[in-house]
Design a protein around this motif. Structure first.
Motif, PDB file in Angstrom:
ATOM      1  N   PHE A 278     -63.573  32.908  38.226  1.00 47.55           N
ATOM      2  CA  PHE A 278     -63.666  33.756  37.036  1.00 47.55           C
ATOM      3  C   PHE A 278     -65.113  33.729  36.567  1.00 47.55           C
ATOM      4  N   ASP A 279     -65.519  34.806  35.865  1.00 44.26           N
ATOM      5  CA  ASP A 279     -66.935  34.912  35.518  1.00 44.26           C
ATOM      6  C   ASP A 279     -67.249  34.160  34.229  1.00 44.26           C
ATOM      7  N   ARG A 317     -72.509  36.474  34.845  1.00 47.78           N
ATOM      8  CA  ARG A 317     -72.798  35.148  35.382  1.00 47.78           C
ATOM      9  C   ARG A 317     -73.912  34.509  34.564  1.00 47.78           C
ATOM     10  N   ALA A 318     -73.973  33.196  34.632  1.00 50.53           N
ATOM     11  CA  ALA A 318     -75.027  32.466  33.928  1.00 50.53           C
ATOM     12  C   ALA A 318     -75.446  31.271  34.762  1.00 50.53           C
ATOM     13  N   GLN A 319     -76.718  30.934  34.673  1.00 48.17           N
ATOM     14  CA  GLN A 319     -77.193  29.679  35.269  1.00 48.17           C
ATOM     15  C   GLN A 319     -76.892  28.576  34.265  1.00 48.17           C
ATOM     16  N   GLY A 320     -76.010  27.662  34.668  1.00 48.36           N
ATOM     17  CA  GLY A 320     -75.631  26.608  33.730  1.00 48.36           C
ATOM     18  C   GLY A 320     -74.971  27.211  32.508  1.00 48.36           C
ATOM     19  N   TYR A 321     -75.470  26.846  31.325  1.00 49.57           N
ATOM     20  CA  TYR A 321     -74.898  27.393  30.093  1.00 49.57           C
ATOM     21  C   TYR A 321     -75.885  28.323  29.390  1.00 49.57           C
ATOM     22  N   SER A 322     -76.636  29.087  30.186  1.00 48.06           N
ATOM     23  CA  SER A 322     -77.501  30.129  29.633  1.00 48.06           C
ATOM     24  C   SER A 322     -76.654  31.316  29.176  1.00 48.06           C
ATOM     25  N   VAL A 326     -75.148  40.481  33.513  1.00 48.93           N
ATOM     26  CA  VAL A 326     -74.474  41.115  34.647  1.00 48.93           C
ATOM     27  C   VAL A 326     -75.189  40.716  35.935  1.00 48.93           C
ATOM     28  N   ARG A 327     -74.431  40.182  36.893  1.00 47.76           N
ATOM     29  CA  ARG A 327     -75.032  39.675  38.126  1.00 47.76           C
ATOM     30  C   ARG A 327     -74.160  39.993  39.329  1.00 47.76           C
ATOM     31  N   MET A 328     -74.791  40.012  40.500  1.00 50.98           N
ATOM     32  CA  MET A 328     -74.085  40.123  41.771  1.00 50.98           C
ATOM     33  C   MET A 328     -73.488  38.774  42.185  1.00 50.98           C
TER      34      MET A 328
END
Length: 443
Positions: A278-279, A317-322, A326-328
């Motif tokens: 899940f995103d 999507r996020a890097q860590g808790y950033s 919207v990401r691939m």
């Protein structure tokens, strides 16, 4: 306080490790642990966001994000954001991990890298570099709509590079493998063969010539075609860039934008490096067909952009808790029915480009330039002279329409993607594709 219509939180806990050997010497052993949360709150048209390192008091975090959102709404009011509904989907299966990396000693990991390095250090190789990385991450999501989800991922991978030199002529070969898997990645891939291949590539490029540039028929190997799918098509299909008028694909939904042979897919459910169940907004993942038989079929969406475009979310999507964007995930050109031999026969005279050494893309103008690792001239329908320092450039929509044949041999390549100052694991791929005419850069 102004009414908060929504909030969510991503709690992340995990550890990662990287080992680097430079010319056989242990250069780096870095271990990192992370724990914290990223919390968002929405007030009318304003997002408030706060991040917390270490132990998380969600009530305090939600309060802080809510106050920030309300303050922003009072000071700089924006049009109200209507979030798209969360689609009713089941959360897919998790990848099976055979060998947990933490069960392998540090000494064994370093020793394996030393063996890999020995296979790359062939005669004529001046320098080598071998690296290994692993991460184990637990993600917990909750929101004001009473959604609560959790998952754990294990990712691992390695890379080996070799540099050959002759006077002032330096050439490099590189091989890497990353996946959402455990230490069995070394069983699924032969690291010694890959190390030898990196060395052979570097040595062979020393004597390769640089081709004359110009407009030529081109065959792209699956790796370079995958980079094109990701960089030129995938980013331009991200709905936030479309909203910012920074995409050449803006306004193209339902329109023929590519050869009818082209279908481009983003699929986070695949058990590849870009996988997620899940995103970052808690939306269960699902395949998105971006281009269907040459027709622009869908953008990738967050809940915010899904509400604007009447689309379907699941691509935040996020890097860590950033802050999520919207990401691939796993983006690829779907297979066709042509063989590589048929492409050679059809092209007669042109160039075959292999691998990627980076490049640039402007999604707004729809122009790109990618550097290939190497290439071969095609003469009379046969692969001939090896060439180096060669690039592919052009306009995304032109190239999409000039694709003549699509291979039946899809191959996926894992890597990392940067956007909004964040880096996330992704996979891209394609079969071989042939292009009737493209601009090739050389001497």
């Amino acid at each position: 306080m102004d009414k908060i219509q929504y909030y969510d939180a991503n709690q992340i806990e995990g550890r990662s490790m990287t080992i680097v050997l430079d010319n056989g010497k242990l250069e780096t052993i870095s271990k990192n642990s992370s724990k914290g949360a990223g919390i968002r709150a929405l007030c009318q048209g304003s997002w408030g966001y706060t991040s917390i390192d270490g132990e998380t008091d969600l009530k305090v975090g939600i309060q802080n994000a809510s106050e920030l959102a309300a303050s922003m709404n009072r000071n700089t009011p924006k049009d109200k954001i209507i979030l798209g509904q969360v689609p009713k989907r089941k959360v897919g299966s998790m990848p099976a991990i055979k060998i947990n990396p933490k069960d392998i000693s540090m000494e064994d990991k370093v020793e394996l890298l030393r063996e890999i390095e020995k296979h790359a250090k062939e005669e004529g190789i001046k320098s080598t570099r071998v690296s290994y990385s692993e991460s184990i991450l637990t993600t917990r999501f909750m929101n004001s709509e009473n959604e609560e989800r959790e998952y754990k991922t294990v990712r691992s991978g390695f890379a080996v590079s070799a540099v050959a030199a002759e006077g002032s002529n330096y050439q490099a070969g590189r091989e890497s493998r990353f996946n959402i898997s455990g230490y069995e990645i070394f069983e699924k891939n032969d690291p010694y063969e890959l190390a030898k291949h990196a060395a052979e590539t570097a040595k062979s490029l020393l004597t390769a010539k640089t081709p004359k540039g110009g407009a030529l028929p081109v065959i792209l190997d699956p790796e370079l075609a995958g980079v094109f799918a990701h960089e030129a098509v995938g980013h331009a299909s991200e709905a936030d860039l479309v909203l910012q008028n920074d995409s050449v694909l803006s306004g193209k939904l339902g329109k023929q934008i590519a050869s009818p042979q082209i279908t481009v897919i983003d699929d986070p459910t695949l058990h590849e490096y870009g996988y997620y169940p899940f995103d970052a907004e808690g939306v269960p993942s699902e395949k998105t067909v971006l281009i269907q038989d040459g027709v622009m079929n869908s953008y990738m969406h967050s809940r915010e952009t899904a509400g604007i475009f009447d689309g379907v979310s699941g691509n935040s999507r996020a890097q860590g808790y950033s802050m999520p964007v919207v990401r691939m995930s796993n983006t690829y050109i779907d297979k066709g029915d042509a063989t590589f031999e048929e492409m050679l026969e059809d092209i007669k005279d042109g160039i075959y480009l292999i691998g990627s050494r980076g490049g640039q893309v402007n999604t707004g103008e729809g122009v790109f330039q990618f550097n290939a690792e190497k290439g071969y001239m095609i003469k009379n329908g046969e692969v001939s002279d090896l060439v180096r320092d060669v690039s592919l450039s052009g306009q995304t929509l032109d190239i999409l329409n000039h694709i003549k044949m699509v291979g039946n041999d899809v191959k996926l390549t894992a890597g990392h993607c940067g956007k909004s100052g964040q880096t996330v694991p992704v996979t891209d791929g394609a079969p071989h594709i042939s292009i009737s005419k493209a601009t090739v850069g050389g001497a």
